[in-house]
Design a protein around this motif. Sequence first.
Motif, PDB file in Angstrom:
ATOM      1  N   THR A 199       0.624  -1.057  -0.193  1.00 57.31           N
ATOM      2  CA  THR A 199       0.085   0.089   0.004  1.00 57.31           C
ATOM      3  C   THR A 199       0.820   1.283   0.175  1.00 57.31           C
ATOM      4  O   THR A 199       1.824   1.291   0.611  1.00 57.31           O
ATOM      5  N   ALA A 200       0.664   2.240  -0.817  1.00 54.85           N
ATOM      6  CA  ALA A 200       1.379   3.410  -0.964  1.00 54.85           C
ATOM      7  C   ALA A 200       1.215   4.133   0.376  1.00 54.85           C
ATOM      8  O   ALA A 200       0.085   4.108   1.113  1.00 54.85           O
ATOM      9  N   ALA A 201       2.051   4.982   0.911  1.00 53.04           N
ATOM     10  CA  ALA A 201       2.344   5.571   2.138  1.00 53.04           C
ATOM     11  C   ALA A 201       1.023   6.505   2.439  1.00 53.04           C
ATOM     12  O   ALA A 201       0.312   6.605   3.545  1.00 53.04           O
ATOM     13  N   HIS A 202       0.628   7.278   1.246  1.00 48.86           N
ATOM     14  CA  HIS A 202      -0.511   8.136   1.572  1.00 48.86           C
ATOM     15  C   HIS A 202      -2.008   7.555   1.811  1.00 48.86           C
ATOM     16  O   HIS A 202      -2.852   8.216   2.121  1.00 48.86           O
ATOM     17  N   ALA A 203      -2.020   5.882   1.352  1.00 48.64           N
ATOM     18  CA  ALA A 203      -3.096   5.347   1.549  1.00 48.64           C
ATOM     19  C   ALA A 203      -3.126   4.358   2.683  1.00 48.64           C
ATOM     20  O   ALA A 203      -4.270   3.714   2.952  1.00 48.64           O
ATOM     21  N   ARG A 204      -2.335   4.106   3.530  1.00 47.63           N
ATOM     22  CA  ARG A 204      -2.236   3.312   4.491  1.00 47.63           C
ATOM     23  C   ARG A 204      -3.215   3.493   5.621  1.00 47.63           C
ATOM     24  O   ARG A 204      -3.566   4.752   5.969  1.00 47.63           O
ATOM     25  N   GLY A 205      -3.629   2.645   6.321  1.00 43.56           N
ATOM     26  CA  GLY A 205      -4.615   2.907   7.369  1.00 43.56           C
ATOM     27  C   GLY A 205      -6.034   3.207   6.979  1.00 43.56           C
ATOM     28  O   GLY A 205      -6.960   3.398   7.645  1.00 43.56           O
ATOM     29  N   ARG A 206      -6.419   2.785   5.749  1.00 39.63           N
ATOM     30  CA  ARG A 206      -7.613   2.817   5.165  1.00 39.63           C
ATOM     31  C   ARG A 206      -8.283   1.612   4.652  1.00 39.63           C
ATOM     32  O   ARG A 206      -9.085   1.659   3.875  1.00 39.63           O
ATOM     33  N   SER A 207      -7.739   0.579   5.046  1.00 37.03           N
ATOM     34  CA  SER A 207      -7.937  -0.739   4.354  1.00 37.03           C
ATOM     35  C   SER A 207      -8.166  -0.999   3.087  1.00 37.03           C
ATOM     36  O   SER A 207      -8.740  -1.592   2.359  1.00 37.03           O
ATOM     37  N   VAL A 208      -7.006  -0.425   2.314  1.00 39.12           N
ATOM     38  CA  VAL A 208      -6.867  -0.485   0.883  1.00 39.12           C
ATOM     39  C   VAL A 208      -6.287  -2.078   0.720  1.00 39.12           C
ATOM     40  O   VAL A 208      -6.814  -2.810  -0.124  1.00 39.12           O
ATOM     41  N   ALA A 209      -5.507  -2.431   1.304  1.00 37.94           N
ATOM     42  CA  ALA A 209      -4.939  -3.833   1.149  1.00 37.94           C
ATOM     43  C   ALA A 209      -5.963  -4.782   1.632  1.00 37.94           C
ATOM     44  O   ALA A 209      -5.997  -5.684   0.671  1.00 37.94           O
ATOM     45  N   PRO A 210      -6.545  -4.923   2.505  1.00 34.45           N
ATOM     46  CA  PRO A 210      -7.618  -6.028   2.956  1.00 34.45           C
ATOM     47  C   PRO A 210      -8.577  -6.084   1.800  1.00 34.45           C
ATOM     48  O   PRO A 210      -9.192  -6.987   1.386  1.00 34.45           O
ATOM     49  N   ARG A 211      -9.191  -4.873   1.384  1.00 31.98           N
ATOM     50  CA  ARG A 211     -10.286  -4.879   0.394  1.00 31.98           C
ATOM     51  C   ARG A 211      -9.774  -5.135  -1.117  1.00 31.98           C
ATOM     52  O   ARG A 211     -10.245  -5.944  -1.722  1.00 31.98           O
ATOM     53  N   ALA A 212      -8.600  -4.912  -1.427  1.00 32.22           N
ATOM     54  CA  ALA A 212      -7.896  -5.219  -2.559  1.00 32.22           C
ATOM     55  C   ALA A 212      -7.679  -6.792  -2.732  1.00 32.22           C
ATOM     56  O   ALA A 212      -7.690  -7.338  -3.661  1.00 32.22           O
ATOM     57  N   LEU A 213      -7.005  -7.275  -1.309  1.00 30.21           N
ATOM     58  CA  LEU A 213      -6.987  -8.669  -1.417  1.00 30.21           C
ATOM     59  C   LEU A 213      -7.979  -9.539  -1.672  1.00 30.21           C
ATOM     60  O   LEU A 213      -8.067 -10.477  -2.163  1.00 30.21           O
ATOM     61  N   GLU A 214      -9.114  -9.100  -0.853  1.00 24.76           N
ATOM     62  CA  GLU A 214     -10.324  -9.812  -0.967  1.00 24.76           C
ATOM     63  C   GLU A 214     -10.714  -9.770  -2.430  1.00 24.76           C
ATOM     64  O   GLU A 214     -11.262 -10.856  -2.680  1.00 24.76           O
ATOM     65  N   ALA A 215     -10.831  -8.665  -3.141  1.00 23.26           N
ATOM     66  CA  ALA A 215     -11.232  -8.810  -4.499  1.00 23.26           C
ATOM     67  C   ALA A 215     -10.273  -9.947  -5.638  1.00 23.26           C
ATOM     68  O   ALA A 215     -10.621 -10.548  -6.242  1.00 23.26           O
ATOM     69  N   LEU A 216      -8.898  -9.862  -5.189  1.00 25.72           N
ATOM     70  CA  LEU A 216      -8.117 -10.667  -5.672  1.00 25.72           C
ATOM     71  C   LEU A 216      -8.414 -11.992  -5.587  1.00 25.72           C
ATOM     72  O   LEU A 216      -8.323 -12.836  -6.290  1.00 25.72           O
ATOM     73  N   THR A 217      -8.492 -12.313  -4.182  1.00 27.69           N
ATOM     74  CA  THR A 217      -8.806 -13.755  -3.633  1.00 27.69           C
ATOM     75  C   THR A 217     -10.047 -14.347  -4.245  1.00 27.69           C
ATOM     76  O   THR A 217      -9.987 -15.464  -4.804  1.00 27.69           O
ATOM     77  N   ASP A 218     -11.288 -13.613  -4.062  1.00 30.97           N
ATOM     78  CA  ASP A 218     -12.541 -13.968  -4.662  1.00 30.97           C
ATOM     79  C   ASP A 218     -12.170 -14.496  -6.452  1.00 30.97           C
ATOM     80  O   ASP A 218     -12.543 -15.232  -6.862  1.00 30.97           O
ATOM     81  N   TRP A 219     -11.389 -13.585  -7.062  1.00 30.80           N
ATOM     82  CA  TRP A 219     -11.167 -13.503  -8.488  1.00 30.80           C
ATOM     83  C   TRP A 219     -10.353 -14.966  -8.661  1.00 30.80           C
ATOM     84  O   TRP A 219     -10.500 -15.714  -9.519  1.00 30.80           O
ATOM     85  N   ALA A 220      -9.369 -15.117  -8.096  1.00 28.61           N
ATOM     86  CA  ALA A 220      -8.306 -16.256  -8.037  1.00 28.61           C
ATOM     87  C   ALA A 220      -9.123 -17.310  -7.844  1.00 28.61           C
ATOM     88  O   ALA A 220      -8.912 -18.422  -8.746  1.00 28.61           O
ATOM     89  N   PHE A 221      -9.877 -17.507  -6.816  1.00 28.93           N
ATOM     90  CA  PHE A 221     -10.859 -18.982  -6.729  1.00 28.93           C
ATOM     91  C   PHE A 221     -11.966 -18.962  -7.922  1.00 28.93           C
ATOM     92  O   PHE A 221     -12.272 -20.279  -8.140  1.00 28.93           O
ATOM     93  N   ASP A 222     -12.367 -17.871  -8.015  1.00 26.07           N
ATOM     94  CA  ASP A 222     -13.460 -17.924  -9.152  1.00 26.07           C
ATOM     95  C   ASP A 222     -13.081 -18.208 -10.333  1.00 26.07           C
ATOM     96  O   ASP A 222     -13.878 -18.895 -11.225  1.00 26.07           O
TER      97      ASP A 222
END
Length: 188
Positions: free
Chosen positions: A109-132
Amino acid sequence: MIDTVTLHAPPTPSAPALVLQPWSTEDIPALVEVFRDPAMRHWTSAAIENEADASRWIQGQQRGWAAGNRFGFAVLEQGPRSPRAHLVGNVVLKEVAPGKPSAEVGYWTAAHARGRSVAPRALEALTDWAFDTSAPGLLRRLELLHQLDNTASCRVADKSRYRLEGVLPATPPAFPLEGHLHIRRRDT
């Protein structure tokens, strides 16, 4: 080979929606800017000092898509007053191989976006896509590795329902310290 795709993560009450798209040369200036952050240089193995480095890194991501073994996404966010989306992170599905029931995920996550749940939300989208998108039942397990002292990555794993599987020994130079192995199975 998987066709190029765009993924989405919905907005939250405190953060705009995310768009995940394969890296392109348009991302070069933003990538150079993100890597000016000392934490990026500390936690990632990429060495991006200038536009030439960024171009080579993006070309590597594009080769992964073409080979079908690495699927990297620029994570973009569009603010309410901004006409253009801006780079806030990266997620990647890697170590993908035909017949292999597991793969690895990674993110930053870029420094200016840390602490805003960017990584968990992006990881969830990637995980769903990978399994689907994998053949039914083929990809059954995703692995997330981080150094033991990277507590932010541990929090992302927990928020994204990647269960701690164990502690891994150090493997310098890539992992100079012990690490955590988190996993997520298709059915969780």
